[in-house]
Design a protein around this motif. Structure first.
Motif, short mmCIF file in Angstrom:
data_model
loop_
_atom_site.label_atom_id
_atom_site.label_comp_id
_atom_site.label_asym_id
_atom_site.label_seq_id
_atom_site.Cartn_x
_atom_site.Cartn_y
_atom_site.Cartn_z
N TRP A 48 0.83 -1.20 0.00
CA TRP A 48 0.00 0.00 0.00
C TRP A 48 0.87 1.25 0.00
N GLU A 49 0.42 2.21 -0.76
CA GLU A 49 1.07 3.51 -0.86
C GLU A 49 0.08 4.46 -1.52
N GLY A 50 0.44 5.74 -1.64
CA GLY A 50 -0.42 6.70 -2.31
C GLY A 50 -0.42 6.50 -3.81
N PRO A 51 -1.33 7.16 -4.50
CA PRO A 51 -1.34 7.08 -5.97
C PRO A 51 -0.09 7.72 -6.55
N GLY A 52 0.24 7.33 -7.79
CA GLY A 52 1.40 7.90 -8.46
C GLY A 52 2.71 7.25 -8.09
N GLY A 53 2.68 5.98 -7.67
CA GLY A 53 3.91 5.27 -7.33
C GLY A 53 4.75 4.96 -8.56
N GLU A 54 6.03 4.66 -8.32
CA GLU A 54 6.94 4.47 -9.46
C GLU A 54 6.65 3.22 -10.28
N TYR A 55 5.85 2.28 -9.75
CA TYR A 55 5.52 1.07 -10.49
C TYR A 55 4.04 1.01 -10.88
N ASP A 56 3.34 2.12 -10.76
CA ASP A 56 1.90 2.12 -11.04
C ASP A 56 1.58 1.67 -12.47
N ALA A 57 2.48 1.93 -13.40
CA ALA A 57 2.22 1.57 -14.80
C ALA A 57 2.13 0.06 -14.99
N ALA A 58 2.65 -0.72 -14.03
CA ALA A 58 2.66 -2.18 -14.16
C ALA A 58 1.62 -2.86 -13.27
N LEU A 59 0.82 -2.10 -12.52
CA LEU A 59 -0.13 -2.71 -11.59
C LEU A 59 -1.21 -3.50 -12.32
N SER A 60 -1.61 -4.62 -11.70
CA SER A 60 -2.76 -5.37 -12.20
C SER A 60 -4.06 -4.72 -11.75
N ALA A 61 -4.04 -4.16 -10.54
CA ALA A 61 -5.23 -3.50 -10.00
C ALA A 61 -4.83 -2.76 -8.74
N SER A 62 -5.72 -1.87 -8.28
CA SER A 62 -5.55 -1.24 -6.97
C SER A 62 -6.94 -0.94 -6.42
N TRP A 63 -7.01 -0.78 -5.10
CA TRP A 63 -8.31 -0.62 -4.44
C TRP A 63 -8.26 0.52 -3.43
N GLU A 64 -9.35 1.30 -3.41
CA GLU A 64 -9.48 2.38 -2.44
C GLU A 64 -10.15 1.92 -1.16
N GLN A 65 -10.84 0.77 -1.21
CA GLN A 65 -11.54 0.26 -0.05
C GLN A 65 -11.05 -1.15 0.30
N LEU A 66 -10.93 -1.40 1.61
CA LEU A 66 -10.52 -2.71 2.10
C LEU A 66 -11.56 -3.20 3.09
N ARG A 67 -11.73 -4.52 3.13
CA ARG A 67 -12.75 -5.10 4.00
C ARG A 67 -12.14 -6.23 4.83
N VAL A 68 -12.56 -6.32 6.10
CA VAL A 68 -12.19 -7.41 6.99
C VAL A 68 -13.48 -8.00 7.54
N ARG A 69 -13.63 -9.32 7.43
CA ARG A 69 -14.84 -10.00 7.91
C ARG A 69 -14.49 -10.90 9.09
N GLY A 70 -15.30 -10.83 10.14
CA GLY A 70 -15.13 -11.70 11.28
C GLY A 70 -15.75 -13.06 11.03
N ARG A 71 -15.56 -13.97 11.98
CA ARG A 71 -16.13 -15.31 11.84
C ARG A 71 -17.66 -15.27 11.82
N ASP A 72 -18.24 -14.24 12.44
CA ASP A 72 -19.69 -14.12 12.47
C ASP A 72 -20.25 -13.49 11.20
N GLY A 73 -19.39 -13.14 10.25
CA GLY A 73 -19.84 -12.53 9.00
C GLY A 73 -19.89 -11.02 9.05
N GLY A 74 -19.77 -10.44 10.25
CA GLY A 74 -19.75 -8.99 10.35
C GLY A 74 -18.53 -8.42 9.65
N CYS A 75 -18.73 -7.32 8.94
CA CYS A 75 -17.62 -6.79 8.15
C CYS A 75 -17.28 -5.35 8.54
#
Length: 414
Positions: free
Chosen positions: A54-81
């Motif tokens: 993870w880093e800010g936009p405009g990184g030196e290898y951004d031209a080779a990225l497969s994808a990037s995401w602005e949102q991340l999710r963590v789910r507990g065992r109970d399904g709560g996210c």
């Protein structure tokens, strides 16, 4: 007579990053000559891997990225996210082949840079530098001399440690018959997987489109599993948990990453230094490596380009390593429930702060705040215990079950 000012052994993330920084950050007489020695095609060269960071936009290898995401999710065992936007950071996915192509293009016209294929057998000091011995692609003996040598090959075995766990995983690149993913959100940890008797497990989903993703099953434990066990876990996760329906697997990734409080010596001689996983770049508590490799190689390049002897600081600060040692011991001893531990932290703290903490870039007061959101009694007990524990060599086969090449999937996915 020297073959180059600098020889770099291994053309993975660490070797290519150092070559790229040395050869593109300076011009003319300020640029050292660099020889990059890569293993010939065959069993010593790892398959394509995926690195995330993870880093800010405009990184030196951004031209080779497969994808990037602005949102991340963590789910507990109970399904709560818990969903967070770690602004200004983005979670980035970089495939090793794309990284190699990008850096190769940038290095192709650089005077003083050469890349050859050879199997390196030994690296040793000489009175005026370092000497690399090996076997060329045609089977002929080769020898290279340089002022400095940097070894990025995975270590043949792990150093002695108080705690050694392994992060081992298998991932499917898949394409579903119907839209099943939100390309805006990556699942960092999903604890709805079946938890092992020792350690923890989680799912990891990186969407590449509405119908495409890398879906991975990961365990933190003392020993790796067999391919059948990974496939059973993935079928359960993709079918019973995610409910993906019909899909086709287009590629498979599998790897093992050391999670250990062992000390990795960064210097192997007066003129020989280790970089990458061999030089301690892997974060013990998470397995992430790529970002630390960038910091490590940048520090080395700054020293060399300024005419100084390279003396890079540890890739991870002492405070981070101390906290990691406590966490690893608490997980290994079973004093804390790994799924509840990580779920609780992500629920209690902003996503951006958690990512900086995991990267070792948080401030002291932020580290203390993280500590206050952990199970206090078992963590304090473990913190008091860890300094008195003896460091012991891990079992010979604990690295991956393949003792001849324990980390051939260096930092894959992480």
């Amino acid at each position: 007579m020297r073959d180059a000012d600098i020889v770099i052994v291994g053309a993975g993330a660490a070797g290519l990053s150092l070559a790229h920084r040395l050869c593109t950050a300076a011009a003319g007489s300020a640029r050292p000559s660099v020889l990059l020695v890569d293993a010939p095609h065959g069993p010593l060269r790892p398959p394509e891997r995926t690195w995330c960071f993870w880093e800010g936009p405009g990184g030196e290898y951004d031209a080779a990225l497969s994808a990037s995401w602005e949102q991340l999710r963590v789910r507990g065992r109970d399904g709560g996210c818990t969903v967070g936007r770690p602004e200004p950071l983005r979670y980035k996915m970089l495939r090793s082949r794309a990284f190699e192509t990008l850096t190769g293009e940038r290095l192709s016209d650089v005077d003083g840079f050469r890349r050859i294929e050879a199997t390196v057998r030994s690296i040793r000091d000489t009175p005026d530098g370092a000497e690399v011995h090996g076997q060329g692609a045609a089977g002929n003996p080769v020898r290279f001399r340089a002022r400095w040598a940097f070894d990025s090959r995975p270590p043949p075995h792990l150093p002695a440690a108080r705690t050694t766990l392994l992060q081992h995983f298998r991932g499917w690149f898949l394409r579903t018959a119907r839209p099943a993913f939100d390309p805006r959100v990556a699942d960092l940890m999903d604890f709805r997987t079946r938890q092992p008797a020792h350690g923890l497990s989680f799912g990891y989903v990186l969407p590449l489109g509405p119908r495409e993703a890398l879906v991975e099953y990961t365990e933190f434990s003392r020993a790796v599993s067999g391919d059948d066990a990974y496939d059973r876990a993935l079928r359960h996760y993709t079918g019973d948990v995610l409910g993906l329906g019909e899909f086709r697997v287009t590629a498979v990734e599998q790897g093992v990453i050391p999670m250990t409080d062992a000390r990795f010596p960064r210097r192997a001689g007066r003129s020989v230094l280790r970089i990458g996983t061999a030089g301690g770049a892997t974060r013990p508590s998470t397995g992430y490596t790529f970002a630390a490799v960038q910091r490590q190689t940048a520090a080395i390049a700054d020293d060399l380009l300024a005419g100084r002897a390279p003396s890079p600081p540890p890739p991870h600060a002492w405070r981070s390593r101390a906290m990691d040692a406590v966490l690893l011991r608490a997980l290994d001893s079973g004093r804390v429930d790994g799924a509840e531990f990580f779920t609780g932290l992500f629920r209690a703290l902003p996503m951006e702060r958690m990512l900086r903490f995991l990267d070792g870039r948080s401030r002291v007061w932020e580290d203390l705040l993280v500590g206050l959101h952990t199970p206090m009694a078992p963590m304090v007990r473990t913190a008091l215990e860890v300094p008195w524990l003896a460091r012991r060599p891990p079992p010979a086969r604990s690295a991956s079950g393949r003792p001849e090449r324990p980390f051939d999937q260096e930092e894959s996915v992480r």
